[in-house]
Design a protein around this motif. Structure first.
Motif, PDB file in Angstrom:
ATOM      1  N   GLY A  98      -4.937   2.679  -6.107  1.00  0.00           N
ATOM      2  CA  GLY A  98      -4.031   3.060  -5.034  1.00  0.00           C
ATOM      3  C   GLY A  98      -2.649   2.458  -5.151  1.00  0.00           C
ATOM      4  N   ILE A 129       0.084   4.870  -1.795  1.00  0.00           N
ATOM      5  CA  ILE A 129      -0.909   5.843  -1.309  1.00  0.00           C
ATOM      6  C   ILE A 129      -0.249   6.846  -0.373  1.00  0.00           C
ATOM      7  CG2 ILE A 129      -3.075   6.130  -0.056  1.00  0.00           C
ATOM      8  CD1 ILE A 129      -3.768   3.234  -0.921  1.00  0.00           C
ATOM      9  N   SER A 130       0.460   6.345   0.634  1.00  0.00           N
ATOM     10  CA  SER A 130       1.102   7.245   1.607  1.00  0.00           C
ATOM     11  C   SER A 130       2.180   8.099   0.952  1.00  0.00           C
ATOM     12  CB  SER A 130       1.737   6.422   2.732  1.00  0.00           C
ATOM     13  OG  SER A 130       0.776   5.690   3.422  1.00  0.00           O
ATOM     14  N   PHE A 187      -6.456  10.106   6.493  1.00  0.00           N
ATOM     15  CA  PHE A 187      -6.491   8.749   5.947  1.00  0.00           C
ATOM     16  C   PHE A 187      -7.367   7.856   6.806  1.00  0.00           C
ATOM     17  CE2 PHE A 187      -2.674  10.737   4.506  1.00  0.00           C
ATOM     18  CZ  PHE A 187      -2.359  10.178   3.278  1.00  0.00           C
ATOM     19  N   THR A 196      -6.662  -0.785  -3.090  1.00  0.00           N
ATOM     20  CA  THR A 196      -5.372  -1.410  -2.863  1.00  0.00           C
ATOM     21  C   THR A 196      -5.629  -2.766  -2.226  1.00  0.00           C
ATOM     22  OG1 THR A 196      -3.194  -1.098  -1.833  1.00  0.00           O
ATOM     23  CG2 THR A 196      -5.095  -0.254  -0.623  1.00  0.00           C
ATOM     24  N   GLU A 232      -8.231   4.125   2.183  1.00  0.00           N
ATOM     25  CA  GLU A 232      -7.387   3.054   1.665  1.00  0.00           C
ATOM     26  C   GLU A 232      -8.213   1.770   1.697  1.00  0.00           C
ATOM     27  OE1 GLU A 232      -2.960   3.627   2.829  1.00  0.00           O
ATOM     28  OE2 GLU A 232      -4.120   4.262   4.560  1.00  0.00           O
ATOM     29  N   GLN A 254       0.810  -1.216   0.000  1.00  0.00           N
ATOM     30  CA  GLN A 254       0.000   0.000   0.000  1.00  0.00           C
ATOM     31  C   GLN A 254       0.849   1.274   0.000  1.00  0.00           C
ATOM     32  OE1 GLN A 254      -3.328  -2.128   2.914  1.00  0.00           O
ATOM     33  NE2 GLN A 254      -3.083   0.083   3.024  1.00  0.00           N
ATOM     34  N   ASN A 284      -8.533  -1.616   1.245  1.00  0.00           N
ATOM     35  CA  ASN A 284      -7.644  -2.759   1.032  1.00  0.00           C
ATOM     36  C   ASN A 284      -8.354  -4.103   1.153  1.00  0.00           C
ATOM     37  OD1 ASN A 284      -7.904  -3.223   3.817  1.00  0.00           O
ATOM     38  ND2 ASN A 284      -5.965  -2.210   4.315  1.00  0.00           N
ATOM     39  N   ASN A 306       0.497   3.759   7.194  1.00  0.00           N
ATOM     40  CA  ASN A 306       0.986   4.928   6.470  1.00  0.00           C
ATOM     41  C   ASN A 306       2.430   5.263   6.795  1.00  0.00           C
ATOM     42  OD1 ASN A 306      -2.276   5.982   7.054  1.00  0.00           O
ATOM     43  ND2 ASN A 306      -1.524   5.634   4.992  1.00  0.00           N
TER      44      ASN A 306
END
Length: 661
Positions: free
Chosen positions: A211, A51-52, A146, A240, A176, A48, A178, A71
């Protein structure tokens, strides 16, 4: 294959690759430490990272970031101190919380990072408060919050989105998505096709993105910032996948193998490497390996140093001193000689007006407080005097308003939150006891937040508009709890609470609003919160109470004077900090004590006081410590039922029992 929409230089491409790779390499090392039992827990963001890293890359250093568990790339891309970061995870003294909290439960004010708490979505309203500060001062920064797909079912998610839309705040919310909330798949979490569909319902712009494509993330966040700064907050759903368990101990047995195979092909780092090769921006595997080694050397020395760092040492005085910042009271060169008669409610209004006149950092938020003036008319006329930006109606969102107050306080404002009735404070309980009360102890600067709450029975308002919840908060260190009983104290203690740099819960008895009056100076006198007062001197017994209880006790004491008995009344005024010194002196003087409270008996404020007196004043007592409380039932509606429910109905009986012992 991923591809940017704009040309990118080789230097920029390599920098972006290093920023993507750094959190991955750190995570790999942290998983080894977890297996060695050197860290207690790990929430993996593997897979992931785009994204961060992409969001932080797209934003400026002055923009706020409010991360969650996965993150890590946000912290590394913003360039935090890696040694302190490792110390945080290892629970070392040099960590960001000094061992007082774990993993990503911390913030770094100088880096404009506001840390998470375990209660999902709780920092999303905080982003609203930060964004409101930006809008009020025209500072042109955004707050980017987030959350995972699981948090989108939480009430504070919806309150935060709604408030952002209503106030047109410069805020970006990134989901996010996921696939799982711990083990619960998204198919069992929501029924809409896409989470971004919710944006339209709240008046937000919506984007759904890949993402795992860092270029798509950068482009989306860049656009979202532009929209947000122009009064159009944005919700981004970044699809993601979580390649490891919710945290390592939970495993991934509940995830079908084919999902891992599918998402492994979309790994953000592998995709970026493929793009680098296809564009001729990397010469081959040797150059990639050299970059990997360079990234390793960027963090490994800091990790080695952190592993050898000192553990925290418990110092009780130091730990307790972290709860509150010292208060600096306003000073006046000359005393005001004018006075006027004020009711209890007038004194509260007077105090607010003086504070708002003196300091434009004060603003008040609550339901129906602007044009309507509040249900008890405390803020009547405030809108005309102080303007709509400082006197703000909110939707019915106790948690959302309280969370926004945290963001405003972090930006130097002094927010006042009016609970329409104290009963409704339960809807904001999470924000008060988990965000606000623990903030400074964990990592935050002092939060100058005042929460006003009309409480109390005796007005025939029934079980949902008559409660006295002040005792609910006494067991949560980090809060000051004030309950005035007189016009003078309503005026001065509220003013003191407003300027106290710490969070204060200020309870105002509804029945006292218009039933008592007194002549007071036309200027508030500030004082340190936490001092009880001898309301009436006596020698035969002490009644310790606060709020409405002071008036019940005074009325009874006058009757007993005719019998030759003098009762001492101690008005606590503050339940936290508690002035036990004054209590002890009075108990030692009269040797008999009756504890009077309006809340129900079980676990009311006087339960704690009874224990303290028994432990510390046992030798001075000539009789058992007695309590007089309202009954352990909800507050009845009928005035006849309510009268017998309240402690006042049993006060004389209890006092006679004490005196006869």
């Amino acid at each position: 294959m991923i591809r940017p929409t704009k040309d990118i230089t080789k230097e920029s491409a390599h920098l972006l690759y290093k920023q993507l790779l750094l959190p991955r390499r750190i995570e790999e090392r942290m998983l080894n430490l977890l297996r060695q039992n050197k860290i207690s827990k790990w929430f993996s963001g593997m897979g992931q990272e785009a994204i961060s890293v992409g969001a932080t890359y797209a934003l400026d250093d002055k923009d706020y970031l409010l991360p969650m568990h996965r993150n890590l790339g946000l912290f590394t891309t913003r360039g935090v101190d890696l040694y302190k970061l490792f110390c945080q995870w290892l629970g070392k003294a040099d960590g960001y919380t000094g061992g007082r909290d774990r993993s990503f439960h911390f913030g770094i004010p100088e880096k404009r990072i506001v840390g998470m708490i375990s209660h999902l979505a709780a920092t999303m309203p905080v982003a609203d408060g930060l964004a409101l500060a930006s809008k009020l001062r025209d500072d042109r920064f955004v707050a980017c919050s987030f959350c995972g797909d699981g948090a989108t079912s939480e009430g504070e998610f919806h309150e935060a989105l709604n408030l952002a839309g209503v106030w047109k705040l410069p805020v970006i919310f990134i989901i996010e998505n996921n696939g799982y909330g711990l083990s619960t798949p998204t198919s069992e979490q929501y029924a809409c096709e896409d989470l971004v569909d919710r944006a339209r319902g709240y008046g937000l712009g919506g984007m759904k993105i890949d993402g795992n494509n860092i270029f798509e993330v950068i482009e989306a966040v860049t656009k979202a910032k532009k929209y947000a700064l122009n009064g159009h907050p944005v919700l981004i759903e970044a699809n993601t996948f979580r390649m490891r368990g919710h945290e390592e101990a939970s495993g991934t047995f509940y995830v079908p193998d084919e999902k891992f195979e599918k998402w492994a092909e979309k790994d953000p780092i592998d995709r970026f490497e493929e793009w680098l090769k296809s564009e001729g921006l990397i010469s081959g595997e040797e150059e990639l390996e050299a970059i990997r080694e360079e990234v390793n050397q960027q963090f490994l020395p800091h990790l080695d140093k952190a592993l050898k760092a000192e553990d925290p040492v418990f110092d009780r005085q130091k730990e307790e001193q972290r709860l509150f910042a010292p208060s600096v009271l306003p000073q006046y060169p000359k005393a005001v000689t004018s006075t006027s008669e004020k009711r209890f409610v007038d004194a509260i209004q007077f105090s607010l007006k003086q504070a708002f006149d003196e300091d434009d950092r004060f603003l008040i938020m609550g339901q129906d407080i602007a044009e309507y003036g509040g249900v008890f008319k405390v803020t009547e006329g405030f809108l005309d005097q102080f303007g709509k930006e400082r006197v703000r109606n909110t939707p019915i969102i106790e948690a959302g308003a309280l969370g926004a107050a945290v963001g405003l306080a972090l930006e130097g404002f002094k927010p006042v939150i009016e609970m329409q009735f104290a009963d409704f404070i339960s809807c904001g309980f999470n924000q008060i006891i988990n965000n606000i009360s623990k903030g400074q102890y964990r990592w935050m600067p002092p939060l100058n937040i005042t929460i006003r709450a009309p409480h109390g029975a005796g007005v025939g308002a029934g079980p949902y508009h008559s409660q006295s919840p002040e005792g609910w908060f006494m067991q949560h260190p980090g809060l000051k709890i004030v309950v005035p009983s007189t016009v003078e104290d309503a005026q001065n203690l509220l003013y003191s609470a407003l300027f106290d740099p710490n969070p204060v819960l200020f309870f105002e008895h509804k029945k006292l609003y218009r039933s008592i009056r007194n002549i007071t100076p036309d200027r508030c006198t500030p004082e340190e919160l936490g001092n009880a007062k001898i309301y009436r001197k006596g020698s035969d017994a002490t009644i310790i109470t606060y709020g409405m209880g002071v008036h019940w006790a005074q009325e009874l004491a006058e009757d007993y004077t005719a019998k030759g008995l003098e009762l001492e009344i101690v008005d606590l005024r503050c339940l936290a900090p508690l002035d036990f010194k004054t209590i002890k002196q009075s108990v030692s003087k009269t040797n008999r004590v009756l504890l009077l409270q309006e809340p129900s008996t079980t676990l009311g404020p006087m339960s704690e006081l009874s224990s303290l007196i028994s432990e510390n004043c046992f030798k001075q007592l000539d009789a058992p410590v007695l309590r007089c409380s309202s009954l352990d039932i909800p507050v009845p509606f009928s005035p006849k039922l309510e009268k017998e429910y309240l402690a006042d109905a049993r006060l004389k009986e209890k006092l006679d029992e004490l005196l006869a012992y």
